[in-house]
Design a protein around this motif. Structure first.
Motif, PDB file in Angstrom:
ATOM      1  N   THR A 291      23.488   9.105  30.899  1.00  0.00           N
ATOM      2  CA  THR A 291      23.750   9.452  29.335  1.00  0.00           C
ATOM      3  C   THR A 291      23.308  10.983  28.990  1.00  0.00           C
ATOM      4  OG1 THR A 291      21.658   8.634  28.715  1.00  0.00           O
ATOM      5  CG2 THR A 291      23.702   7.117  28.444  1.00  0.00           C
ATOM      6  N   ASP A 292      23.100  11.907  29.965  1.00  0.00           N
ATOM      7  CA  ASP A 292      22.861  12.992  29.904  1.00  0.00           C
ATOM      8  C   ASP A 292      21.651  13.437  28.844  1.00  0.00           C
ATOM      9  OD1 ASP A 292      24.936  13.926  31.407  1.00  0.00           O
ATOM     10  OD2 ASP A 292      26.403  13.731  29.729  1.00  0.00           O
ATOM     11  N   GLN A 293      20.821  12.711  28.628  1.00  0.00           N
ATOM     12  CA  GLN A 293      19.400  12.947  28.105  1.00  0.00           C
ATOM     13  C   GLN A 293      18.600  13.687  28.810  1.00  0.00           C
ATOM     14  OE1 GLN A 293      17.975   9.373  25.608  1.00  0.00           O
ATOM     15  NE2 GLN A 293      19.205   8.458  26.781  1.00  0.00           N
ATOM     16  N   LEU A 294      18.620  13.735  30.155  1.00  0.00           N
ATOM     17  CA  LEU A 294      17.717  14.345  31.241  1.00  0.00           C
ATOM     18  C   LEU A 294      18.750  14.755  32.171  1.00  0.00           C
ATOM     19  CD1 LEU A 294      14.432  12.283  31.356  1.00  0.00           C
ATOM     20  CD2 LEU A 294      14.782  14.566  30.302  1.00  0.00           C
ATOM     21  N   PRO A 295      18.577  15.859  32.994  1.00  0.00           N
ATOM     22  CA  PRO A 295      19.223  16.312  34.391  1.00  0.00           C
ATOM     23  C   PRO A 295      18.648  15.386  35.285  1.00  0.00           C
ATOM     24  CG  PRO A 295      17.391  17.853  33.777  1.00  0.00           C
ATOM     25  CD  PRO A 295      17.517  16.894  32.583  1.00  0.00           C
ATOM     26  N   SER A 296      19.647  15.406  36.317  1.00  0.00           N
ATOM     27  CA  SER A 296      19.050  14.757  37.675  1.00  0.00           C
ATOM     28  C   SER A 296      18.469  15.662  38.400  1.00  0.00           C
ATOM     29  CB  SER A 296      20.269  14.376  38.498  1.00  0.00           C
ATOM     30  OG  SER A 296      21.330  15.205  38.641  1.00  0.00           O
ATOM     31  N   ALA A 297      17.133  15.739  38.215  1.00  0.00           N
ATOM     32  CA  ALA A 297      16.292  16.979  38.777  1.00  0.00           C
ATOM     33  C   ALA A 297      14.784  16.650  38.793  1.00  0.00           C
ATOM     34  CB  ALA A 297      16.210  18.346  37.701  1.00  0.00           C
ATOM     35  N   LEU A 298      14.048  17.093  39.708  1.00  0.00           N
ATOM     36  CA  LEU A 298      12.665  16.903  39.902  1.00  0.00           C
ATOM     37  C   LEU A 298      11.860  17.101  38.670  1.00  0.00           C
ATOM     38  CD1 LEU A 298      12.409  19.004  43.155  1.00  0.00           C
ATOM     39  CD2 LEU A 298      12.260  16.495  42.963  1.00  0.00           C
ATOM     40  N   VAL A 299      10.936  16.504  38.638  1.00  0.00           N
ATOM     41  CA  VAL A 299      10.036  16.561  37.257  1.00  0.00           C
ATOM     42  C   VAL A 299       8.909  17.617  37.651  1.00  0.00           C
ATOM     43  CG1 VAL A 299      10.397  14.445  36.289  1.00  0.00           C
ATOM     44  CG2 VAL A 299       8.553  14.826  37.888  1.00  0.00           C
ATOM     45  N   GLU A 300       8.519  18.411  36.627  1.00  0.00           N
ATOM     46  CA  GLU A 300       7.581  19.341  36.986  1.00  0.00           C
ATOM     47  C   GLU A 300       6.119  18.733  37.149  1.00  0.00           C
ATOM     48  OE1 GLU A 300       8.139  22.413  37.122  1.00  0.00           O
ATOM     49  OE2 GLU A 300      10.145  22.694  36.011  1.00  0.00           O
ATOM     50  N   TYR A 301       5.081  19.586  37.767  1.00  0.00           N
ATOM     51  CA  TYR A 301       3.871  19.123  37.893  1.00  0.00           C
ATOM     52  C   TYR A 301       3.186  18.534  36.598  1.00  0.00           C
ATOM     53  CZ  TYR A 301       3.595  21.252  42.370  1.00  0.00           C
ATOM     54  OH  TYR A 301       3.794  21.739  43.848  1.00  0.00           O
ATOM     55  N   ALA A 302       2.472  17.674  36.422  1.00  0.00           N
ATOM     56  CA  ALA A 302       1.846  16.891  35.436  1.00  0.00           C
ATOM     57  C   ALA A 302       2.698  16.657  34.368  1.00  0.00           C
ATOM     58  CB  ALA A 302       0.870  18.037  34.762  1.00  0.00           C
ATOM     59  N   SER A 303       4.052  16.137  34.786  1.00  0.00           N
ATOM     60  CA  SER A 303       4.971  15.573  33.735  1.00  0.00           C
ATOM     61  C   SER A 303       4.447  14.145  33.523  1.00  0.00           C
ATOM     62  CB  SER A 303       6.400  15.478  34.490  1.00  0.00           C
ATOM     63  OG  SER A 303       7.024  16.755  34.562  1.00  0.00           O
ATOM     64  N   ALA A 304       4.811  13.476  32.326  1.00  0.00           N
ATOM     65  CA  ALA A 304       4.287  12.346  31.743  1.00  0.00           C
ATOM     66  C   ALA A 304       5.331  11.499  31.199  1.00  0.00           C
ATOM     67  CB  ALA A 304       3.020  12.591  31.012  1.00  0.00           C
ATOM     68  N   LEU A 305       5.705  10.129  31.382  1.00  0.00           N
ATOM     69  CA  LEU A 305       6.425   9.320  30.871  1.00  0.00           C
ATOM     70  C   LEU A 305       5.525   8.257  30.252  1.00  0.00           C
ATOM     71  CD1 LEU A 305       9.623   8.321  30.619  1.00  0.00           C
ATOM     72  CD2 LEU A 305       9.267   7.024  32.567  1.00  0.00           C
ATOM     73  N   ILE A 306       5.934   8.130  28.799  1.00  0.00           N
ATOM     74  CA  ILE A 306       4.809   7.030  28.052  1.00  0.00           C
ATOM     75  C   ILE A 306       5.888   5.783  27.446  1.00  0.00           C
ATOM     76  CG2 ILE A 306       3.786   6.733  25.864  1.00  0.00           C
ATOM     77  CD1 ILE A 306       2.389   9.375  26.441  1.00  0.00           C
ATOM     78  N   PHE A 307       5.527   4.641  27.734  1.00  0.00           N
ATOM     79  CA  PHE A 307       6.169   3.696  26.825  1.00  0.00           C
ATOM     80  C   PHE A 307       5.343   3.007  25.887  1.00  0.00           C
ATOM     81  CE2 PHE A 307       7.288   3.455  31.476  1.00  0.00           C
ATOM     82  CZ  PHE A 307       9.055   2.986  31.476  1.00  0.00           C
ATOM     83  N   GLU A 308       5.661   3.604  24.846  1.00  0.00           N
ATOM     84  CA  GLU A 308       4.878   2.991  23.531  1.00  0.00           C
ATOM     85  C   GLU A 308       5.318   1.723  23.104  1.00  0.00           C
ATOM     86  OE1 GLU A 308       4.881   7.248  21.104  1.00  0.00           O
ATOM     87  OE2 GLU A 308       5.842   5.562  20.394  1.00  0.00           O
ATOM     88  N   LEU A 309       4.390   1.039  23.034  1.00  0.00           N
ATOM     89  CA  LEU A 309       4.488  -0.555  22.483  1.00  0.00           C
ATOM     90  C   LEU A 309       4.167  -0.586  21.022  1.00  0.00           C
ATOM     91  CD1 LEU A 309       5.208  -2.299  24.699  1.00  0.00           C
ATOM     92  CD2 LEU A 309       3.890  -0.646  25.587  1.00  0.00           C
ATOM     93  N   ARG A 310       5.165  -0.986  20.365  1.00  0.00           N
ATOM     94  CA  ARG A 310       5.105  -0.977  18.829  1.00  0.00           C
ATOM     95  C   ARG A 310       5.478  -2.314  18.239  1.00  0.00           C
ATOM     96  NH1 ARG A 310       5.304   4.886  18.136  1.00  0.00           N
ATOM     97  NH2 ARG A 310       5.092   4.430  15.866  1.00  0.00           N
ATOM     98  N   LEU A 311       4.803  -2.746  16.943  1.00  0.00           N
ATOM     99  CA  LEU A 311       5.321  -3.623  16.261  1.00  0.00           C
ATOM    100  C   LEU A 311       6.177  -3.284  14.941  1.00  0.00           C
ATOM    101  CD1 LEU A 311       2.173  -5.970  15.590  1.00  0.00           C
ATOM    102  CD2 LEU A 311       4.295  -6.460  16.781  1.00  0.00           C
ATOM    103  N   PRO A 312       7.159  -3.914  14.668  1.00  0.00           N
ATOM    104  CA  PRO A 312       8.061  -3.392  13.461  1.00  0.00           C
ATOM    105  C   PRO A 312       7.068  -3.303  12.107  1.00  0.00           C
ATOM    106  CG  PRO A 312       9.312  -5.206  14.764  1.00  0.00           C
ATOM    107  CD  PRO A 312       7.804  -5.251  15.228  1.00  0.00           C
TER     108      PRO A 312
END
Length: 475
Positions: A291-312
């Protein structure tokens, strides 16, 4: 916990790439890797990442405070794991540096003795955060792509595909100009990741090399490495072997999510320190590249992906927990950016906030829950104790079939520690495997890695135990 206008944050699941390191080689087909070492730059990158996440989520005045006992580290609230595979100690050391940023020294780390003396931990209250060292030979969750026969076969087919051959032809002139800068390394598109990585490491650490390299060469090499690595670590099918790096890390991600939303479980923060490969597979599986939110590319050193868990919010029509995906591409990226997930086969349109049960229903079919499942998916019959596991499973299936139980080869068993088997088999089968293992000399009680440290209260069970099988757990 902090309540914003639309929701209350409960906790987070973090996966982060290691920091800058020295030279490194990995086989272009099998991805068996050489050892390397982290650099002071890499340690600093990880420390800065940890400090930034602390400012967002851990400090009481943070905008998304998750309710930790900050400034003191609490083992029951935090679960940290680090890949101890192909890159040697780089990922484990990165986790140490990141946790120093997450939980820095504090004078609050002081106790009073019975005689009235106050004692502060060394280095003005340094906090020692337990880190689980995940050895690939014993646990496939953070490095499911090495020793995977079908993954290697897929890569061979990729290198022979019309698209790859066309790309090789298009890049031939550029590749032919690289030998003066590669110190004798093989020059081919198949070896493109190693070519780029050598050029990148030298450009960071070798001034003579950096001054000699033509201005566009590093960017051109990275572009080809991006093509190469996304082709290797992605697949058009959610359950395809190209996604194996994402499929094996899914159970630990989902288990941590379920624990965080469980009000009786104290866990608030799960952190897995990894290489770049699972990022590519997860980005492919969640549709953020399509969906073109990110390129098909290597992530940089110290990149981070977070899944936040939330309540409505209390005024919402539902009380079900949901997750929100955030990504930060290295230390030069100033902040986290929200990504919208596309559900496979059901919702091609990206969803900003996705109910946790919906996420699990969509992605659990692709999860590789046990080492036995991994052996079957990868067509591996010897490495990682697959021979013993497959023999035991076959014996168990035969016995069950004779009794009319109809069990199949996907019975949930896995090795624990140095090859001990979990609770999926009978005691007789367990004794058979252990006896064979000691007889052949590939099982022992010896500790394999002196850097290995177990977490305290963050989790009381192994990742591939029956309790942590994704398909066995309900919201």
């Amino acid at each position: 916990m902090t309540t914003s206008q639309d929701s209350t944050i409960l906790g987070l699941v973090l996966i982060a790439r290691h920091g800058d390191r020295e030279g490194f080689y990995q086989d272009p087909t099998t991805y068996a890797a050489s050892a390397t070492s982290i650099t002071p730059l890499g340690e600093t990158q990880e420390f800065l990442l940890g400090s930034f996440i602390r400012s967002l989520y851990l400090e009481p005045n943070a905008s998304e405070y998750i309710g930790t006992t900050f400034p003191l580290f609490n083992q029951s609230q935090v679960w940290v794991r680090a890949d101890a595979g192909g890159e040697g100690g780089v990922i484990f050391d990165s986790a140490i540096a990141a946790t120093q940023g997450l939980f820095p020294p504090t004078l609050a780390n002081t106790i009073e003795l019975a005689n009235g003396t106050n004692v502060t931990a060394p280095f003005s209250g340094y906090q020692y955060v337990p880190i689980e060292s995940v050895e690939p030979e014993e646990d496939v969750s953070l490095e499911g792509y090495t020793s995977c026969t079908n993954f290697a076969n897929k890569n061979t087919a990729f290198y022979q595909s019309p698209g790859f051959l066309q790309k090789a032809n298009e890049s031939a002139a550029f590749l032919q100009s690289l030998p003066p800068f590669l110190d004798g390394r093989s020059v081919s598109l198949e070896n493109m990741w190693n070519i780029y990585d050598y050029m990148n490491v030298q450009s960071i650490h070798n001034k003579t090399f950096a001054d000699r390299l033509p201005p566009t060469f590093l960017a051109q090499a990275r572009d080809l490495a991006n093509y190469h690595e996304y082709g290797v670590f992605s697949d058009p099918s959610l359950e395809g072997i190209g996604n194996i790096a994402g499929r094996t890390i899914l159970p630990s991600i989902i288990t941590a999510m379920q624990r965080i939303v469980n009000a009786s479980d104290p866990l608030l923060f799960h952190y897995s320190a990894i290489a770049y490969k699972p990022f590519l597979s997860l980005f492919n599986m969640t549709g953020v590249i399509a969906t073109d939110q990110l390129p098909s590319a290597l992530v940089e050193y110290a990149s981070a992906l977070i899944f936040e868990l939330r309540l409505p919010s209390p005024t919402s029509s539902t009380s079900e927990p949901f997750l929100r995906l955030q990504f930060k591409n290295g230390t030069t990226d100033p902040t986290f950016h929200t990504l919208n997930i596309s559900l496979p086969f059901s919702s091609p349109s990206p969803i900003p906030d996705i109910p946790l049960s919906t996420f699990i229903t969509a992605f659990e079919p692709a999860a590789v829950n046990t080492t036995l499942e991994w052996c079957l998916i990868c067509n591996q019959t010897s490495d990682r104790y697959c021979g013993a596991l497959l023999n035991a499973s076959s014996s168990s299936s035969s016995s069950s079939s004779a009794a009319g139980s109809g069990e199949n080869l996907k019975e949930r068993i896995s090795p624990v520690g140095a090859g001990f088997l979990g609770a999926g088999l009978t005691l007789a089968v367990l004794l058979f495997i252990l006896g064979a293992g000691f007889g052949l000399g590939f099982l022992s009680f010896e500790r394999r890695d002196k850097r290995r440290r177990r977490r305290g209260g963050g989790s009381q069970r192994g990742l591939h135990s029956e309790e942590n099988s994704v398909r066995e757990t309900k919201i």
